[in-house]
Design a protein around this motif. Structure first.
Motif, PDB file in Angstrom:
ATOM      1  N   LEU A 147     -21.470 106.338  10.624  1.00 62.56           N
ATOM      2  CA  LEU A 147     -22.005 107.505  11.317  1.00 62.56           C
ATOM      3  C   LEU A 147     -22.795 107.075  12.551  1.00 62.56           C
ATOM      4  CD1 LEU A 147     -23.155 109.701   8.293  1.00 62.56           C
ATOM      5  CD2 LEU A 147     -21.081 109.948   9.666  1.00 62.56           C
ATOM      6  N   GLY A 148     -23.483 105.952  12.450  1.00 58.66           N
ATOM      7  CA  GLY A 148     -24.215 105.436  13.607  1.00 58.66           C
ATOM      8  C   GLY A 148     -23.300 105.007  14.733  1.00 58.66           C
ATOM      9  N   ALA A 149     -22.078 104.625  14.395  1.00 61.20           N
ATOM     10  CA  ALA A 149     -21.103 104.221  15.424  1.00 61.20           C
ATOM     11  C   ALA A 149     -20.828 105.354  16.404  1.00 61.20           C
ATOM     12  CB  ALA A 149     -19.803 103.767  14.770  1.00 61.20           C
ATOM     13  N   ALA A 150     -20.941 106.604  15.926  1.00 58.07           N
ATOM     14  CA  ALA A 150     -20.703 107.744  16.818  1.00 58.07           C
ATOM     15  C   ALA A 150     -21.726 107.784  17.936  1.00 58.07           C
ATOM     16  CB  ALA A 150     -20.737 109.047  16.016  1.00 58.07           C
ATOM     17  N   LEU A 151     -22.952 107.332  17.671  1.00 58.87           N
ATOM     18  CA  LEU A 151     -23.981 107.332  18.715  1.00 58.87           C
ATOM     19  C   LEU A 151     -23.750 106.201  19.705  1.00 58.87           C
ATOM     20  CD1 LEU A 151     -25.387 108.745  16.104  1.00 58.87           C
ATOM     21  CD2 LEU A 151     -27.472 108.440  17.433  1.00 58.87           C
ATOM     22  N   LEU A 185     -30.553 110.563  12.610  1.00 56.79           N
ATOM     23  CA  LEU A 185     -29.576 110.552  13.707  1.00 56.79           C
ATOM     24  C   LEU A 185     -29.782 111.758  14.621  1.00 56.79           C
ATOM     25  CD1 LEU A 185     -26.351 109.346  11.842  1.00 56.79           C
ATOM     26  CD2 LEU A 185     -28.079 107.991  13.045  1.00 56.79           C
ATOM     27  N   GLU A 186     -30.154 112.889  14.046  1.00 51.06           N
ATOM     28  CA  GLU A 186     -30.469 114.056  14.877  1.00 51.06           C
ATOM     29  C   GLU A 186     -31.645 113.762  15.796  1.00 51.06           C
ATOM     30  OE1 GLU A 186     -29.166 118.258  12.954  1.00 51.06           O
ATOM     31  OE2 GLU A 186     -30.943 117.318  12.056  1.00 51.06           O
ATOM     32  N   ARG A 187     -32.662 113.096  15.285  1.00 56.73           N
ATOM     33  CA  ARG A 187     -33.822 112.749  16.115  1.00 56.73           C
ATOM     34  C   ARG A 187     -33.428 111.833  17.263  1.00 56.73           C
ATOM     35  NH1 ARG A 187     -38.535 110.483  12.492  1.00 56.73           N
ATOM     36  NH2 ARG A 187     -39.491 110.332  14.552  1.00 56.73           N
TER      37      ARG A 187
END
Length: 446
Positions: A262-266, A292-294
């Motif tokens: 999921l962090g890869a999307a950022l 991740l929203e933050r």
């Protein structure tokens, strides 16, 4: 010490564009190993469905088998395992337990030795000799066990000899669990087996990873136990009583292992989704979507065909965070650190001083590896500070994994945006993700 002389290097792939991927995450290691322990403490067979099959869970099953527990793997589905406790609930003594580098094995299984019919010897990987063990062993000594150390006091290897007679009355145990929540969990898991029950006092000023302790309390109660928490006073009480998990238990996906994906999307931009995301969970990884929203991502939880997804979308712009307190979810700190290397301002990640006692000193390792690629980071008393530099200033390098699965996935995340990253011993990810390389390549469409 460098590992590069005798281990193969894995070239971490760089993202060639924004992502659009769905990644299925295996079962939770934390839940898998707690369920295995609780199943062994029961009186009837328990079938665990969706059990993580990784080095840590293999070590846990191996430890239980050494103590007389049966772990039968479904020939048609290796993630379905039936656990049968030893007859009469008495574990086998004169046994050898190999812990590898698994914290849950080295800190949960010693409590079972209290109910064995003879001494139990514990050993592990050489790197495990550096991991702290003394608080849980001190607790077992307060319950009447004898601990003989065969190396450094408070570390592997050691032998536990159970008492001739277990305490008949309620026992109060005091330990300093500042180094790991697993010391508390290891004692709470066995408290129900004591004739008078157990009160556990944590004497340290801070309690690391409270969500993991809450998970243990919930799992004990889910097995018919009676565990109560007074977190303000740092006291936990377990009443005596028989434990028995339901006949069939389904293991949630490991939400902390979703963090690299999921962090890869950022880091790369685009969308990554993980199916079977629970509505409620005791896993610390359940805090990941909010983090991740933050950082600027859009997070939604769509449902399709009865399956709930966590879907993370980002344009690649990442917000740095002031005083980012990760006390409740330190295990995902390496993944979050990888994201914050590319943020728009410095971040102080705090509340994670206990990560110095994990598979490696993760704070020192994170700072070393960020600097290795041209980044800027420094250790804080209770965490690390990351000061981003332009992506163009970062460069490829051989990044160490330190035999630590989360440091290997950290390096893979860096490789999404920095070409020329090679990772030492990426196979250490088998600890919790047996096919990390295949999953990572699949996310990237390779």
């Amino acid at each position: 010490m460098s590992e590069t002389n005798n281990l193969q290097l894995w070239p971490a792939p760089t993202a060639n564009g924004s992502l659009d991927a769905t990644v299925t995450i295996p079962g939770s290691k934390s839940l898998s190993n707690r369920y295995l322990i609780l199943a062994a403490l029961g009186s009837q067979p328990v079938t665990l469905v969706g059990l993580l099959r990784s080095r840590d869970t293999e070590l846990m099953m191996g430890a239980l088998v050494s103590l007389g527990v049966r772990c039968d793997i479904d020939p048609d589905n290796e993630t379905t395992v039936t656990v049968t406790p030893p007859a009469g609930g008495r574990f086998h003594g004169n046994a050898d337990v190999y812990c590898g580098l698994a914290g849950t094995v080295m800190r949960f299984v010693p409590g079972l030795a209290l109910f064995a019919d003879g001494p139990v010897h514990f050993d592990g990987d050489e790197q495990a000799y550096a991991r702290p063990m003394k608080p849980v062993l001190d607790g077992l000594e307060q319950l009447g066990a004898t601990v003989d150390y065969h190396g450094e006091i408070g570390k592997l290897p050691f032998t536990i000899t159970p008492p001739a007679v277990l305490p008949a009355d309620h026992v109060q145990v005091s330990i300093d669990s500042s180094g790991s929540s697993q010391f508390i969990s290891g004692l709470l898991l066995i408290g129900s087996r004591l004739s008078g029950g157990l009160t556990l006092q944590h004497t340290g000023e801070k309690t690391p990873s409270l969500p993991h302790i809450r998970m243990t309390v919930a799992d004990v109660n889910g097995a018919g136990g009676h565990a109560l928490a007074n977190e303000d006073a740092r006291v936990w009480t377990v009443k005596p009583g028989a434990l028995q998990l339901p006949e069939r238990v389904v293991v949630e996906p490991d939400l902390s292992n979703a963090a690299p994906f999921l962090g890869a999307a950022l880091i790369a931009g685009g969308t990554v989704r993980v199916p079977h995301w629970p509505v409620e969970t005791t896993q610390p990884g359940g805090l990941l979507p909010g983090y991740l929203e933050r950082m600027g991502a859009k997070v939604v939880f769509p449902e399709q065909d009865g399956i709930r997804y966590c879907e993370v979308t980002s344009d690649g712009h990442i917000h740095g965070l002031d005083d980012f307190d990760l006390t409740a979810a330190g295990e995902i700190a390496p993944s979050l650190a990888a994201i914050l290397v590319f943020a728009d301002k410095p971040t102080s990640m705090i509340g994670i001083g206990h990560l110095r006692g994990h598979e490696t000193n993760r704070l020192e390792a994170l700072v070393t590896e960020i600097r290795r690629i041209g980044g800027v980071a420094r250790e804080l008393p209770d965490g690390i500070e990351i000061t981003p530099v332009p992506r163009a200033s970062l460069h490829g390098a051989v990044m160490e994994s330190y035999a630590d699965h989360r440091m290997a996935t950290f390096a893979a995340m860096i490789g999404l945006a920095v070409s020329g990253i090679q990772i030492v011993n990426v196979t250490t990810t088998r600890k919790t993700l047996p096919d990390f390389v295949g999953m990572w390549n699949g996310m990237l469409g390779e």
